[in-house]
Write a protein that holds these residues in place. Structure first.
Motif, PDB file in Angstrom:
ATOM      1  N   LYS A  85       0.843  -1.193   0.000  1.00 53.45           N
ATOM      2  CA  LYS A  85       0.000   0.000   0.000  1.00 53.45           C
ATOM      3  C   LYS A  85       0.882   1.249   0.000  1.00 53.45           C
ATOM      4  N   VAL A  86       0.520   2.219  -0.822  1.00 52.32           N
ATOM      5  CA  VAL A  86       1.243   3.487  -0.887  1.00 52.32           C
ATOM      6  C   VAL A  86       0.307   4.610  -0.452  1.00 52.32           C
ATOM      7  N   ASP A  87       0.755   5.388   0.521  1.00 54.55           N
ATOM      8  CA  ASP A  87      -0.041   6.502   1.022  1.00 54.55           C
ATOM      9  C   ASP A  87       0.751   7.792   0.837  1.00 54.55           C
ATOM     10  N   ILE A  88       0.120   8.816   0.279  1.00 54.65           N
ATOM     11  CA  ILE A  88       0.767  10.102   0.033  1.00 54.65           C
ATOM     12  C   ILE A  88       0.174  11.139   0.977  1.00 54.65           C
ATOM     13  N   GLU A  89       1.023  11.800   1.733  1.00 59.71           N
ATOM     14  CA  GLU A  89       0.597  12.849   2.648  1.00 59.71           C
ATOM     15  C   GLU A  89       1.103  14.199   2.145  1.00 59.71           C
ATOM     16  N   GLY A  90       0.278  15.227   2.301  1.00 64.33           N
ATOM     17  CA  GLY A  90       0.669  16.558   1.870  1.00 64.33           C
ATOM     18  C   GLY A  90       0.471  16.739   0.377  1.00 64.33           C
ATOM     19  N   ASP A  91       0.582  17.966  -0.065  1.00 68.35           N
ATOM     20  CA  ASP A  91       0.424  18.289  -1.481  1.00 68.35           C
ATOM     21  C   ASP A  91       1.733  18.065  -2.214  1.00 68.35           C
ATOM     22  N   GLU A  92       1.652  17.366  -3.356  1.00 73.99           N
ATOM     23  CA  GLU A  92       2.856  17.130  -4.146  1.00 73.99           C
ATOM     24  C   GLU A  92       3.427  18.450  -4.621  1.00 73.99           C
ATOM     25  N   ILE A  93       4.729  18.603  -4.455  1.00 70.24           N
ATOM     26  CA  ILE A  93       5.404  19.829  -4.865  1.00 70.24           C
ATOM     27  C   ILE A  93       6.523  19.487  -5.841  1.00 70.24           C
ATOM     28  N   LEU A  94       6.978  20.501  -6.542  1.00 66.78           N
ATOM     29  CA  LEU A  94       8.051  20.308  -7.508  1.00 66.78           C
ATOM     30  C   LEU A  94       9.357  20.072  -6.767  1.00 66.78           C
ATOM     31  N   ILE A  95       9.983  18.953  -7.033  1.00 65.76           N
ATOM     32  CA  ILE A  95      11.286  18.660  -6.422  1.00 65.76           C
ATOM     33  C   ILE A  95      12.287  18.332  -7.521  1.00 65.76           C
ATOM     34  N   THR A  96      13.546  18.374  -7.174  1.00 67.73           N
ATOM     35  CA  THR A  96      14.592  18.148  -8.170  1.00 67.73           C
ATOM     36  C   THR A  96      14.570  16.710  -8.672  1.00 67.73           C
ATOM     37  N   SER A  97      15.098  16.522  -9.848  1.00 67.32           N
ATOM     38  CA  SER A  97      15.199  15.182 -10.424  1.00 67.32           C
ATOM     39  C   SER A  97      16.044  14.278  -9.534  1.00 67.32           C
ATOM     40  N   ALA A  98      17.127  14.824  -8.983  1.00 66.86           N
ATOM     41  CA  ALA A  98      18.001  14.033  -8.120  1.00 66.86           C
ATOM     42  C   ALA A  98      17.257  13.533  -6.889  1.00 66.86           C
ATOM     43  N   LEU A  99      16.403  14.389  -6.324  1.00 66.06           N
ATOM     44  CA  LEU A  99      15.654  13.999  -5.136  1.00 66.06           C
ATOM     45  C   LEU A  99      14.620  12.928  -5.469  1.00 66.06           C
ATOM     46  N   LYS A 100      13.933  13.080  -6.592  1.00 62.82           N
ATOM     47  CA  LYS A 100      12.969  12.061  -7.023  1.00 62.82           C
ATOM     48  C   LYS A 100      13.651  10.708  -7.205  1.00 62.82           C
ATOM     49  N   GLU A 197      21.057  21.539  -3.255  1.00 58.80           N
ATOM     50  CA  GLU A 197      21.490  21.753  -4.619  1.00 58.80           C
ATOM     51  C   GLU A 197      21.289  20.492  -5.441  1.00 58.80           C
ATOM     52  N   GLU A 198      21.052  20.661  -6.727  1.00 55.14           N
ATOM     53  CA  GLU A 198      20.916  19.515  -7.636  1.00 55.14           C
ATOM     54  C   GLU A 198      22.197  18.711  -7.600  1.00 55.14           C
ATOM     55  N   SER A 199      22.076  17.413  -7.287  1.00 55.00           N
ATOM     56  CA  SER A 199      23.246  16.548  -7.185  1.00 55.00           C
ATOM     57  C   SER A 199      23.077  15.360  -8.098  1.00 55.00           C
ATOM     58  N   GLU A 200      24.191  14.828  -8.521  1.00 57.07           N
ATOM     59  CA  GLU A 200      24.154  13.652  -9.377  1.00 57.07           C
ATOM     60  C   GLU A 200      23.968  12.415  -8.528  1.00 57.07           C
ATOM     61  N   VAL A 201      22.950  11.640  -8.820  1.00 57.41           N
ATOM     62  CA  VAL A 201      22.744  10.339  -8.203  1.00 57.41           C
ATOM     63  C   VAL A 201      22.844   9.317  -9.310  1.00 57.41           C
ATOM     64  N   TRP A 202      23.639   8.292  -9.114  1.00 57.78           N
ATOM     65  CA  TRP A 202      23.919   7.347 -10.201  1.00 57.78           C
ATOM     66  C   TRP A 202      22.675   6.592 -10.591  1.00 57.78           C
TER      67      TRP A 202
END
Length: 211
Positions: A85-100, A197-202
């Protein structure tokens, strides 16, 4: 067996049976085996396509992180007996590609560990958008494990699975914590700051197997 490991002997066998057919030796047996190899090749291709999709699901770019997590949870349910089960709390906001990517990889690795080791029936994933952080937790009702023993074994032989989750979070100024004990299931929690800051994630590195 991994697709790459299957494809090497597959190529060798195809070459051998091709020679046998050319020389008209054991023709019937060669044809029968080639049909088996054709099925094996198709299965290997399907598995490779699945692995490629897992590396960077298009849903992550096209529909966002919540949809990608729900999609992956559905794929895990299809491949196992677990309910996820996946539960989402709060309003989705724009986040960096690295964070996603980092959050998706952490969830992916946690589910990989649960599938391989936990013998769980139910898994609960929570993604929480907070004012300054994104919080994600993955809880299962599986067999759990002794954290002290795992830490000791990691000192002798590092576990790429747990270490990978913690390193991904650390690269973005976040952290991953793990709670578990035998018979009590496991809880993985990650908190990552939005203002980083936008960071590189492999992205091309798949989750490593095992804890």
């Amino acid at each position: 067996m991994k697709p790459v490991r299957r494809l090497r002997p597959l190529a060798w066998d195809c070459a051998a049976y091709s020679t046998a057919l050319t020389n008209n030796r054991n023709r019937d047996q060669a044809i029968k085996t080639l049909r088996h190899l054709e099925t094996l090749a198709a299965d290997s291709l399907q598995e490779l396509q699945r692995l490629i999709a897992d590396l960077r699901p298009s849903h992550l770019d096209d529909l966002g992180l919540p949809a990608a997590l729900r999609w992956y949870a559905g794929k895990i349910q299809e491949r196992s007996d677990m309910k996820v089960k996946v539960d989402i709390e709060g309003d989705e906001i724009l986040i960096t590609s690295a964070l996603k990517i980092a959050i998706f990889r952490i969830v992916q690795e946690a589910l990989n560990n649960i599938t391989k080791h936990a013998q769980a029936k139910d898994v609960y994933i929570q993604l929480d958008y907070r004012p300054k952080h994104v919080f994600v937790s993955i809880r299962d009702d599986g067999v759990g494990f002794d954290l002290d023993m795992v830490r000791l074994s990691r000192a002798r032989r590092p576990s790429l699975g747990l270490a990978g989750m913690q390193e991904r979070a650390a690269l973005l100024g976040g952290e991953v914590t793990i709670q578990s004990s035998p018979g009590q299931g496991t809880l993985v929690e990650a908190i990552l700051p939005l203002q980083s800051e936008e960071s590189e994630v492999w992205d091309e590195n798949p989750p490593a197997p095992g804890r």
